[in-house]
Design a protein around this motif. Structure first.
Motif, short mmCIF file in Angstrom:
data_model
loop_
_atom_site.label_atom_id
_atom_site.label_comp_id
_atom_site.label_asym_id
_atom_site.label_seq_id
_atom_site.Cartn_x
_atom_site.Cartn_y
_atom_site.Cartn_z
N ARG A 22 6.80 60.67 -7.92
CA ARG A 22 7.67 61.56 -8.70
C ARG A 22 8.91 60.77 -9.10
O ARG A 22 9.49 60.06 -8.28
CB ARG A 22 8.07 62.78 -7.89
CG ARG A 22 6.91 63.69 -7.57
CD ARG A 22 7.36 64.85 -6.72
NE ARG A 22 6.23 65.70 -6.43
CZ ARG A 22 6.00 66.86 -7.05
NH1 ARG A 22 6.81 67.27 -7.97
NH2 ARG A 22 4.95 67.58 -6.73
N MET A 23 9.29 60.94 -10.34
CA MET A 23 10.45 60.22 -10.87
C MET A 23 11.46 61.23 -11.40
O MET A 23 11.09 62.25 -11.95
CB MET A 23 10.02 59.28 -11.99
CG MET A 23 9.10 58.19 -11.53
SD MET A 23 8.37 57.30 -12.89
CE MET A 23 7.05 58.41 -13.34
N HIS A 24 12.73 60.90 -11.19
CA HIS A 24 13.80 61.76 -11.69
C HIS A 24 14.88 60.86 -12.27
O HIS A 24 15.32 59.90 -11.62
CB HIS A 24 14.37 62.62 -10.57
CG HIS A 24 15.44 63.54 -11.01
ND1 HIS A 24 15.22 64.62 -11.82
CD2 HIS A 24 16.77 63.52 -10.79
CE1 HIS A 24 16.36 65.23 -12.06
NE2 HIS A 24 17.32 64.58 -11.45
N PHE A 25 15.30 61.17 -13.48
CA PHE A 25 16.31 60.38 -14.16
C PHE A 25 17.50 61.27 -14.51
O PHE A 25 17.32 62.34 -15.08
CB PHE A 25 15.73 59.78 -15.45
CG PHE A 25 14.47 59.00 -15.21
CD1 PHE A 25 14.51 57.74 -14.66
CD2 PHE A 25 13.24 59.54 -15.52
CE1 PHE A 25 13.36 57.02 -14.43
CE2 PHE A 25 12.08 58.84 -15.29
CZ PHE A 25 12.14 57.57 -14.75
N THR A 26 18.69 60.83 -14.13
CA THR A 26 19.90 61.56 -14.49
C THR A 26 20.70 60.69 -15.46
O THR A 26 20.27 59.58 -15.81
CB THR A 26 20.75 61.87 -13.25
OG1 THR A 26 21.22 60.64 -12.68
CG2 THR A 26 19.96 62.64 -12.21
N ASN A 27 21.85 61.17 -15.86
CA ASN A 27 22.69 60.39 -16.75
C ASN A 27 23.33 59.18 -16.06
O ASN A 27 23.84 58.29 -16.72
CB ASN A 27 23.80 61.27 -17.34
CG ASN A 27 23.25 62.26 -18.33
OD1 ASN A 27 22.18 62.06 -18.88
ND2 ASN A 27 23.98 63.34 -18.54
N LYS A 28 23.31 59.16 -14.72
CA LYS A 28 23.91 58.06 -13.98
C LYS A 28 22.91 57.24 -13.16
O LYS A 28 23.15 56.06 -12.93
CB LYS A 28 24.98 58.58 -13.02
CG LYS A 28 26.24 59.04 -13.68
CD LYS A 28 27.26 59.39 -12.62
CE LYS A 28 28.59 59.71 -13.25
NZ LYS A 28 29.61 59.95 -12.22
N TYR A 29 21.83 57.86 -12.70
CA TYR A 29 20.97 57.19 -11.72
C TYR A 29 19.49 57.34 -12.05
O TYR A 29 19.09 58.20 -12.82
CB TYR A 29 21.21 57.77 -10.32
CG TYR A 29 22.63 57.63 -9.86
CD1 TYR A 29 23.18 56.39 -9.56
CD2 TYR A 29 23.45 58.75 -9.74
CE1 TYR A 29 24.49 56.27 -9.15
CE2 TYR A 29 24.76 58.63 -9.33
CZ TYR A 29 25.27 57.38 -9.03
OH TYR A 29 26.57 57.26 -8.63
N VAL A 30 18.69 56.48 -11.40
CA VAL A 30 17.24 56.51 -11.48
C VAL A 30 16.72 56.73 -10.07
O VAL A 30 17.11 56.01 -9.15
CB VAL A 30 16.69 55.18 -12.05
CG1 VAL A 30 15.18 55.17 -12.04
CG2 VAL A 30 17.22 54.92 -13.43
N ASN A 31 15.85 57.72 -9.88
CA ASN A 31 15.29 58.02 -8.57
C ASN A 31 13.77 58.05 -8.68
O ASN A 31 13.22 58.58 -9.65
CB ASN A 31 15.76 59.39 -8.08
CG ASN A 31 17.25 59.51 -8.04
OD1 ASN A 31 17.92 58.70 -7.42
ND2 ASN A 31 17.77 60.51 -8.70
N ALA A 32 13.10 57.50 -7.68
CA ALA A 32 11.64 57.57 -7.61
C ALA A 32 11.25 57.73 -6.16
O ALA A 32 11.85 57.12 -5.26
CB ALA A 32 11.00 56.31 -8.19
N GLN A 33 10.26 58.58 -5.91
CA GLN A 33 9.79 58.78 -4.54
C GLN A 33 8.30 59.04 -4.56
O GLN A 33 7.75 59.53 -5.53
CB GLN A 33 10.53 59.92 -3.86
CG GLN A 33 10.31 61.28 -4.47
CD GLN A 33 11.13 62.34 -3.76
OE1 GLN A 33 11.95 62.04 -2.91
NE2 GLN A 33 10.89 63.58 -4.11
N VAL A 34 7.65 58.70 -3.45
CA VAL A 34 6.24 58.96 -3.27
C VAL A 34 6.12 59.99 -2.16
O VAL A 34 6.61 59.78 -1.05
CB VAL A 34 5.47 57.68 -2.91
CG1 VAL A 34 4.02 57.99 -2.58
CG2 VAL A 34 5.55 56.70 -4.06
#
Length: 118
Positions: A22-34
């Motif tokens: 799962r990936m999540h992108f905000t205006n400041k950061y990049v997040n990815a998790q399994v």
């Protein structure tokens, strides 16, 4: 006290994909998790919000939200998956995500590191 998630019945878990990216992108950061689906726990995660990575990127004057940052997160996540002996994952797209830009960067780095996709 941490309460574990409820266990799913076997008739449900045999049809679930074991690990989902799962990936999540905000205006400041990049997040990815399994996420390990049967137990609903996070198997591995990487983010540009992590203090050591964020400080290193700020020191080198790199952005924490562009495609290069997403590629770096993909490589870090791939290394963490391979250390935990997770060879394959399934990609979960949100409704507005396409295989382009940051999403492509994360997935390509995982594939280049040797993680397979189901």
């Amino acid at each position: 006290m941490v309460v574990p998630p409820p266990a799913r019945p076997e008739r449900v878990t045999k049809f679930l994909k074991p690990y989902i990216l799962r990936m999540h992108f905000t205006n400041k950061y990049v997040n990815a998790q399994v996420v390990h689906t049967p137990t609903a726990t996070v198997a591995a995660a990487a983010s540009t919000q992590e203090k050591a990575l964020r400080l290193a990127m700020e020191k080198e004057k790199e952005s924490t939200r562009d495609v290069a940052a997403a590629a770096k997160i993909g490589m870090i996540l791939a290394q963490r998956l391979l250390v935990r002996n997770i060879p394959a994952v399934t990609v979960f797209y949100n409704r507005d995500q396409k295989y382009h830009g940051k999403v492509k960067a994360v997935i390509d780095q995982l594939a280049n590191a040797g993680v397979k996709f189901i």
